[in-house]
Design a protein around this motif. Structure first.
Motif, PDB file in Angstrom:
ATOM      1  N   ALA A 191     -20.764 -13.738 -25.345  1.00 33.63           N
ATOM      2  CA  ALA A 191     -21.761 -13.182 -26.314  1.00 33.63           C
ATOM      3  C   ALA A 191     -22.524 -13.811 -25.517  1.00 33.63           C
ATOM      4  O   ALA A 191     -23.074 -11.908 -25.856  1.00 33.63           O
ATOM      5  CB  ALA A 191     -21.810 -14.303 -27.430  1.00 33.63           C
ATOM      6  N   VAL A 192     -23.055 -14.298 -24.758  1.00 32.98           N
ATOM      7  CA  VAL A 192     -24.432 -14.099 -24.021  1.00 32.98           C
ATOM      8  C   VAL A 192     -24.639 -12.502 -22.607  1.00 32.98           C
ATOM      9  O   VAL A 192     -25.225 -12.260 -23.200  1.00 32.98           O
ATOM     10  CB  VAL A 192     -24.040 -14.508 -22.684  1.00 32.98           C
ATOM     11  N   LEU A 193     -23.237 -12.518 -22.120  1.00 34.73           N
ATOM     12  CA  LEU A 193     -23.174 -11.249 -21.436  1.00 34.73           C
ATOM     13  C   LEU A 193     -23.514 -10.017 -22.119  1.00 34.73           C
ATOM     14  O   LEU A 193     -23.762  -9.094 -21.841  1.00 34.73           O
ATOM     15  CB  LEU A 193     -21.437 -11.492 -21.053  1.00 34.73           C
ATOM     16  N   LEU A 251     -22.082   1.263 -20.165  1.00 42.46           N
ATOM     17  CA  LEU A 251     -22.282  -0.572 -19.921  1.00 42.46           C
ATOM     18  C   LEU A 251     -21.544  -1.096 -20.959  1.00 42.46           C
ATOM     19  O   LEU A 251     -21.075  -2.396 -20.839  1.00 42.46           O
ATOM     20  CB  LEU A 251     -23.424  -0.599 -20.195  1.00 42.46           C
ATOM     21  N   PRO A 252     -21.726  -0.743 -22.712  1.00 45.68           N
ATOM     22  CA  PRO A 252     -21.428  -1.407 -22.937  1.00 45.68           C
ATOM     23  C   PRO A 252     -19.988  -1.687 -23.444  1.00 45.68           C
ATOM     24  O   PRO A 252     -19.057  -2.818 -23.606  1.00 45.68           O
ATOM     25  CB  PRO A 252     -22.119  -1.230 -24.928  1.00 45.68           C
ATOM     26  N   LEU A 253     -19.289  -0.279 -23.203  1.00 43.61           N
ATOM     27  CA  LEU A 253     -17.694  -0.485 -23.284  1.00 43.61           C
ATOM     28  C   LEU A 253     -17.229  -1.736 -21.804  1.00 43.61           C
ATOM     29  O   LEU A 253     -16.207  -2.259 -21.797  1.00 43.61           O
ATOM     30  CB  LEU A 253     -17.013   0.833 -22.579  1.00 43.61           C
ATOM     31  N   LEU A 254     -18.196  -1.630 -20.611  1.00 45.13           N
ATOM     32  CA  LEU A 254     -17.426  -2.511 -19.217  1.00 45.13           C
ATOM     33  C   LEU A 254     -18.209  -3.823 -20.095  1.00 45.13           C
ATOM     34  O   LEU A 254     -16.847  -4.590 -19.088  1.00 45.13           O
ATOM     35  CB  LEU A 254     -18.757  -1.572 -18.117  1.00 45.13           C
ATOM     36  N   GLY A 255     -19.005  -4.415 -20.533  1.00 50.40           N
ATOM     37  CA  GLY A 255     -19.603  -5.491 -21.578  1.00 50.40           C
ATOM     38  C   GLY A 255     -18.222  -5.751 -22.028  1.00 50.40           C
ATOM     39  O   GLY A 255     -17.826  -6.876 -22.078  1.00 50.40           O
ATOM     40  N   ALA A 256     -17.749  -4.968 -22.623  1.00 51.04           N
ATOM     41  CA  ALA A 256     -16.829  -5.366 -23.881  1.00 51.04           C
ATOM     42  C   ALA A 256     -15.763  -6.108 -23.036  1.00 51.04           C
ATOM     43  O   ALA A 256     -14.233  -6.937 -23.476  1.00 51.04           O
ATOM     44  CB  ALA A 256     -15.827  -4.649 -25.079  1.00 51.04           C
ATOM     45  N   ALA A 257     -14.970  -5.102 -22.055  1.00 54.87           N
ATOM     46  CA  ALA A 257     -14.046  -5.228 -21.116  1.00 54.87           C
ATOM     47  C   ALA A 257     -13.870  -6.865 -20.354  1.00 54.87           C
ATOM     48  O   ALA A 257     -13.274  -7.365 -20.331  1.00 54.87           O
ATOM     49  CB  ALA A 257     -13.806  -4.319 -20.220  1.00 54.87           C
ATOM     50  N   ILE A 258     -15.442  -6.823 -19.768  1.00 57.11           N
ATOM     51  CA  ILE A 258     -14.859  -7.933 -18.700  1.00 57.11           C
ATOM     52  C   ILE A 258     -15.381  -8.986 -19.683  1.00 57.11           C
ATOM     53  O   ILE A 258     -14.285 -10.347 -19.731  1.00 57.11           O
ATOM     54  CB  ILE A 258     -16.183  -8.114 -17.983  1.00 57.11           C
ATOM     55  N   ALA A 259     -16.150  -9.529 -20.963  1.00 62.42           N
ATOM     56  CA  ALA A 259     -15.811 -10.239 -22.049  1.00 62.42           C
ATOM     57  C   ALA A 259     -14.158 -10.334 -22.401  1.00 62.42           C
ATOM     58  O   ALA A 259     -13.862 -11.360 -22.680  1.00 62.42           O
ATOM     59  CB  ALA A 259     -16.520 -10.140 -23.252  1.00 62.42           C
ATOM     60  N   ARG A 260     -13.393  -9.157 -22.586  1.00 69.21           N
ATOM     61  CA  ARG A 260     -12.558  -9.801 -22.681  1.00 69.21           C
ATOM     62  C   ARG A 260     -10.987 -10.131 -22.264  1.00 69.21           C
ATOM     63  O   ARG A 260     -10.661 -10.820 -22.416  1.00 69.21           O
ATOM     64  CB  ARG A 260     -11.790  -8.418 -23.595  1.00 69.21           C
ATOM     65  N   GLN A 261     -11.881  -9.946 -21.733  1.00 71.46           N
ATOM     66  CA  GLN A 261     -11.177 -10.709 -19.584  1.00 71.46           C
ATOM     67  C   GLN A 261     -11.644 -12.552 -19.844  1.00 71.46           C
ATOM     68  O   GLN A 261     -10.574 -13.110 -19.694  1.00 71.46           O
ATOM     69  CB  GLN A 261     -11.529 -10.002 -18.197  1.00 71.46           C
ATOM     70  N   ILE A 262     -12.648 -12.149 -19.773  1.00 65.55           N
ATOM     71  CA  ILE A 262     -13.551 -13.949 -20.147  1.00 65.55           C
ATOM     72  C   ILE A 262     -12.788 -14.566 -21.119  1.00 65.55           C
ATOM     73  O   ILE A 262     -12.103 -15.924 -20.479  1.00 65.55           O
ATOM     74  CB  ILE A 262     -14.638 -13.896 -19.757  1.00 65.55           C
TER      75      ILE A 262
END
Length: 268
Positions: A191-193, A251-262
């Motif tokens: 959520a922070v990211l 950027l939001p799509l990349l952030g969503a992918a990173i957040a999903r992996q985390i």
């Protein structure tokens, strides 16, 4: 008969939705296509495929200066809004703060107010205080506008984190600061990211408030595009628009992918 009428109704709704999406995104697709047009004149059919306008964009010092300003402004806005948003969310969710509902409403209020009204109000208020336009004022305005998005995202995540996990860490000898950095922050990191990316994207793409708050001689990418459109329609604008689309969507799509992996690695 009723089922056939229901099916027909849903087909009409789907068709209408498709037409709405085409109406919304077709101009964007045209801008992206014309940015690769070899001709100087934006017309169809295209005369050829070329990266000419992206090369000229890279060689345009005014655009590069505006791009650097937007990136610096966006990063500072994201850093400040995320820090304040995390602290405010922790205070409102984890502690009993007098007037918490009123404070939460005040913090989220900038979303409810039209941006042009917020921009004019802030400008008039600072003029009343005798504060001149500056980069600091521009940054302050962007933080006010992006902070509610961070708070909403982080609060939603923080509410879902069980309090007894933090209490277990503190019962084992961890201090509140250690508990936050070793337990709470890793759990709320997606959520922070996401909040930081929201803040950066909104700041990078903002034009309404920026036009009111920016000092003379300082241009961001949106205001630079606006200034270029007032003079003439250059093919470089299409290339710059494509870059903006890639950043604000990618950027939001990349952030969503990173957040999903985390989230997967943390087992949530």
């Amino acid at each position: 008969m009723a089922e056939r009428a229901t099916s027909l109704g849903w087909q009409v709704i789907r068709g209408y939705a498709v037409l709405v999406y085409i109406f919304m995104f077709l101009p964007v697709m045209v801008v992206v296509l014309l940015s690769f047009n070899a001709s100087q004149f934006g017309s169809f059919p295209m005369t050829g495929f070329s990266f000419r306008w992206f090369i000229e964009l890279w060689e345009n010092e005014a655009i590069l200066r505006a791009f650097r300003t937007s990136v610096i402004l966006g990063l500072l806005t994201a850093a400040i809004s995320t820090t304040l948003g995390v602290l405010a969310s922790l205070a409102l969710v984890r502690y009993r703060v007098p007037g918490a509902n009123m404070i939460s409403t005040i913090l989220i209020a900038p979303i409810l107010v039209p941006e042009v009204v917020l921009a004019v109000a802030l400008l008039l208020f600072l003029n009343f205080l005798g504060v001149n336009k500056s980069f600091t004022l521009l940054l302050f305005g962007h933080v006010i506008f992006t902070l509610p998005f961070v708070i909403l995202v982080v609060q939603a995540r923080l509410i879902s984190i069980r309090r007894d996990v933090e209490e277990a860490a503190m019962s084992l000898g961890a201090s509140p600061v250690q508990t936050f950095f070793q337990i709470t922050l890793p759990l709320m990191l997606p959520a922070v990211l996401a909040g930081a990316l929201f803040a950066f994207t909104i700041s990078f793409d903002d034009i309404t408030g920026t036009l009111f708050w920016k000092p003379g001689g300082v241009e961001t990418v949106p205001t630079q595009i606006f200034a270029m459109l007032r003079n003439s329609i250059s093919p470089e604008i299409n290339a710059l628009g494509t870059v903006m689309i890639v950043m604000t969507v990618g950027l939001p799509l990349l952030g969503a992918a990173i957040a999903r992996q985390i989230s997967k690695k943390s087992g949530l």
